[in-house]
Design a protein around this motif. Sequence first.
Motif, PDB file in Angstrom:
ATOM      1  N   LEU A  17       0.825  -1.209   0.000  1.00 14.47           N
ATOM      2  CA  LEU A  17       0.000   0.000   0.000  1.00 14.47           C
ATOM      3  C   LEU A  17       0.857   1.256   0.000  1.00 14.47           C
ATOM      4  CD1 LEU A  17      -2.902  -0.961   2.414  1.00 14.47           C
ATOM      5  CD2 LEU A  17      -2.997  -0.668  -0.072  1.00 14.47           C
ATOM      6  N   ASP A  18       2.032   1.194   0.595  1.00 13.16           N
ATOM      7  CA  ASP A  18       2.930   2.344   0.568  1.00 13.16           C
ATOM      8  C   ASP A  18       3.292   2.702  -0.871  1.00 13.16           C
ATOM      9  OD1 ASP A  18       4.291   4.194   2.407  1.00 13.16           O
ATOM     10  OD2 ASP A  18       6.119   3.413   1.475  1.00 13.16           O
ATOM     11  N   ALA A  19       3.350   1.700  -1.737  1.00 13.12           N
ATOM     12  CA  ALA A  19       3.705   1.924  -3.144  1.00 13.12           C
ATOM     13  C   ALA A  19       2.496   2.198  -4.023  1.00 13.12           C
ATOM     14  CB  ALA A  19       4.463   0.707  -3.689  1.00 13.12           C
ATOM     15  N   VAL A  20       1.382   1.490  -3.796  1.00 13.79           N
ATOM     16  CA  VAL A  20       0.260   1.572  -4.741  1.00 13.79           C
ATOM     17  C   VAL A  20      -1.093   1.873  -4.092  1.00 13.79           C
ATOM     18  CG1 VAL A  20       1.387   0.040  -6.411  1.00 13.79           C
ATOM     19  CG2 VAL A  20      -0.193  -0.928  -4.731  1.00 13.79           C
ATOM     20  N   GLY A  21      -1.095   2.244  -2.821  1.00 11.55           N
ATOM     21  CA  GLY A  21      -2.355   2.387  -2.112  1.00 11.55           C
ATOM     22  C   GLY A  21      -2.958   3.773  -2.054  1.00 11.55           C
ATOM     23  N   GLU A  22      -2.341   4.744  -2.697  1.00 17.50           N
ATOM     24  CA  GLU A  22      -2.919   6.081  -2.675  1.00 17.50           C
ATOM     25  C   GLU A  22      -4.113   6.180  -3.615  1.00 17.50           C
ATOM     26  OE1 GLU A  22       0.304   9.373  -1.831  1.00 17.50           O
ATOM     27  OE2 GLU A  22       0.908   8.123  -3.523  1.00 17.50           O
ATOM     28  N   ARG A  23      -5.007   7.096  -3.281  1.00 15.79           N
ATOM     29  CA  ARG A  23      -6.160   7.336  -4.141  1.00 15.79           C
ATOM     30  C   ARG A  23      -5.671   7.637  -5.551  1.00 15.79           C
ATOM     31  NH1 ARG A  23     -11.390  11.033  -2.965  1.00 15.79           N
ATOM     32  NH2 ARG A  23     -12.283  10.758  -5.026  1.00 15.79           N
ATOM     33  N   TRP A  24      -6.320   7.127  -6.526  1.00 12.20           N
ATOM     34  CA  TRP A  24      -6.046   7.257  -7.961  1.00 12.20           C
ATOM     35  C   TRP A  24      -5.027   6.247  -8.471  1.00 12.20           C
ATOM     36  CZ3 TRP A  24      -9.595   9.672 -10.507  1.00 12.20           C
ATOM     37  CH2 TRP A  24     -10.244  10.776  -9.949  1.00 12.20           C
ATOM     38  N   THR A  25      -4.123   5.761  -7.636  1.00  9.01           N
ATOM     39  CA  THR A  25      -3.050   4.903  -8.144  1.00  9.01           C
ATOM     40  C   THR A  25      -3.566   3.644  -8.827  1.00  9.01           C
ATOM     41  OG1 THR A  25      -1.471   5.823  -6.584  1.00  9.01           O
ATOM     42  CG2 THR A  25      -0.921   3.687  -7.552  1.00  9.01           C
ATOM     43  N   PRO A  26      -4.520   2.893  -8.257  1.00 10.74           N
ATOM     44  CA  PRO A  26      -4.999   1.716  -8.994  1.00 10.74           C
ATOM     45  C   PRO A  26      -5.618   2.071 -10.346  1.00 10.74           C
ATOM     46  CG  PRO A  26      -5.599   1.551  -6.684  1.00 10.74           C
ATOM     47  CD  PRO A  26      -5.073   2.946  -6.893  1.00 10.74           C
ATOM     48  N   LEU A  27      -6.266   3.234 -10.446  1.00 10.24           N
ATOM     49  CA  LEU A  27      -6.847   3.639 -11.737  1.00 10.24           C
ATOM     50  C   LEU A  27      -5.764   4.052 -12.727  1.00 10.24           C
ATOM     51  CD1 LEU A  27      -9.951   5.576 -10.421  1.00 10.24           C
ATOM     52  CD2 LEU A  27      -9.852   3.258 -11.369  1.00 10.24           C
ATOM     53  N   ILE A  28      -4.709   4.650 -12.236  1.00  7.18           N
ATOM     54  CA  ILE A  28      -3.561   4.976 -13.099  1.00  7.18           C
ATOM     55  C   ILE A  28      -2.958   3.681 -13.626  1.00  7.18           C
ATOM     56  CG2 ILE A  28      -1.221   5.932 -13.134  1.00  7.18           C
ATOM     57  CD1 ILE A  28      -2.300   7.961 -10.949  1.00  7.18           C
ATOM     58  N   ARG A  56       1.589  10.818  -8.114  1.00 11.24           N
ATOM     59  CA  ARG A  56       1.359   9.369  -8.117  1.00 11.24           C
ATOM     60  C   ARG A  56       2.356   8.673  -9.036  1.00 11.24           C
ATOM     61  NH1 ARG A  56      -1.016  11.598  -4.793  1.00 11.24           N
ATOM     62  NH2 ARG A  56      -3.126  11.203  -4.040  1.00 11.24           N
ATOM     63  N   LEU A  57       2.608   9.253 -10.204  1.00 10.96           N
ATOM     64  CA  LEU A  57       3.587   8.660 -11.119  1.00 10.96           C
ATOM     65  C   LEU A  57       4.988   8.698 -10.514  1.00 10.96           C
ATOM     66  CD1 LEU A  57       2.208  10.025 -14.495  1.00 10.96           C
ATOM     67  CD2 LEU A  57       2.294   7.611 -13.802  1.00 10.96           C
ATOM     68  N   THR A  59       5.713   8.463  -7.337  1.00  9.19           N
ATOM     69  CA  THR A  59       5.747   7.378  -6.353  1.00  9.19           C
ATOM     70  C   THR A  59       5.927   6.037  -7.051  1.00  9.19           C
ATOM     71  OG1 THR A  59       4.377   8.598  -4.776  1.00  9.19           O
ATOM     72  CG2 THR A  59       4.437   6.199  -4.530  1.00  9.19           C
ATOM     73  N   LEU A  60       5.188   5.825  -8.127  1.00 11.22           N
ATOM     74  CA  LEU A  60       5.314   4.565  -8.870  1.00 11.22           C
ATOM     75  C   LEU A  60       6.720   4.407  -9.446  1.00 11.22           C
ATOM     76  CD1 LEU A  60       1.831   4.533 -10.637  1.00 11.22           C
ATOM     77  CD2 LEU A  60       2.602   2.992  -8.804  1.00 11.22           C
ATOM     78  N   ARG A  61       7.303   5.497  -9.925  1.00 12.51           N
ATOM     79  CA  ARG A  61       8.685   5.451 -10.430  1.00 12.51           C
ATOM     80  C   ARG A  61       9.662   5.157  -9.304  1.00 12.51           C
ATOM     81  NH1 ARG A  61       9.574  10.690 -13.930  1.00 12.51           N
ATOM     82  NH2 ARG A  61      11.413  10.626 -12.647  1.00 12.51           N
ATOM     83  N   ALA A  62       9.470   5.810  -8.153  1.00 12.78           N
ATOM     84  CA  ALA A  62      10.379   5.610  -7.019  1.00 12.78           C
ATOM     85  C   ALA A  62      10.374   4.155  -6.540  1.00 12.78           C
ATOM     86  CB  ALA A  62      10.000   6.544  -5.869  1.00 12.78           C
ATOM     87  N   HIS A  63       9.255   3.484  -6.704  1.00 15.62           N
ATOM     88  CA  HIS A  63       9.139   2.089  -6.295  1.00 15.62           C
ATOM     89  C   HIS A  63       9.482   1.121  -7.424  1.00 15.62           C
ATOM     90  CE1 HIS A  63       7.556   2.462  -2.205  1.00 15.62           C
ATOM     91  NE2 HIS A  63       6.980   3.563  -2.641  1.00 15.62           N
ATOM     92  N   GLY A  64       9.886   1.626  -8.577  1.00 17.13           N
ATOM     93  CA  GLY A  64      10.281   0.764  -9.690  1.00 17.13           C
ATOM     94  C   GLY A  64       9.118   0.087 -10.387  1.00 17.13           C
ATOM     95  N   ILE A  65       7.918   0.651 -10.260  1.00 23.33           N
ATOM     96  CA  ILE A  65       6.720   0.066 -10.854  1.00 23.33           C
ATOM     97  C   ILE A  65       6.489   0.593 -12.262  1.00 23.33           C
ATOM     98  CG2 ILE A  65       4.194  -0.057 -10.596  1.00 23.33           C
ATOM     99  CD1 ILE A  65       4.792  -0.084  -7.501  1.00 23.33           C
TER     100      ILE A  65
END
Length: 166
Positions: A17-28, A56-57, A59-65
């Motif tokens: 959730l720290d990587a993908v749990g923010e609002r909008w992230t699953p929709l992104i 959000r992007l 955060t996703l980049r920082a986590h290597g997603i």
Amino acid sequence: MAKADLSEIVCSIARTLDAVGERWTPLILRDLFVGMTRFEDIRRDLGIASNVLAARLDTLRAHGIVESRVYQTNPVRREYLLTAKGRELYPVLATLIAWGDKWSAGPEGPPVVSVHRPCGRHASGVVVCEECGEPLTAETVRWEPGPGARRGPGTMLVGDFIAAAE
């Protein structure tokens, strides 16, 4: 309000959730999985503020997603692509979609269906045991402490409940 840091909680759910749990992230992520890669396309699709999408992007980049690539230099424009780590989130989204299709779609039915390319049939997210292939449900699993288990923030009682259930 600052985002709560869940990365130090000894729990794979919290760390995810720290990587993908923010609002909008699953929709992104959904938009990336369907092939949308450009910032403006994702922003327009979701109706999301540019600063929120950028955060959000990041955060996703920082986590290597996701990774970004420049596709235009003047002005600089980037596209966002799922990494191998990001593509492994597909089953998570597929099960969220399956749950939503069952419990939230309404009488009209699902807004989108996925099709399994090899067989051409509609596919739904199901979690199965990687050893025997049987579906996993709340009734067919039990919990045991793993090698990284320890008591700490976010896990003060869960180990006691696991031990009591055995």
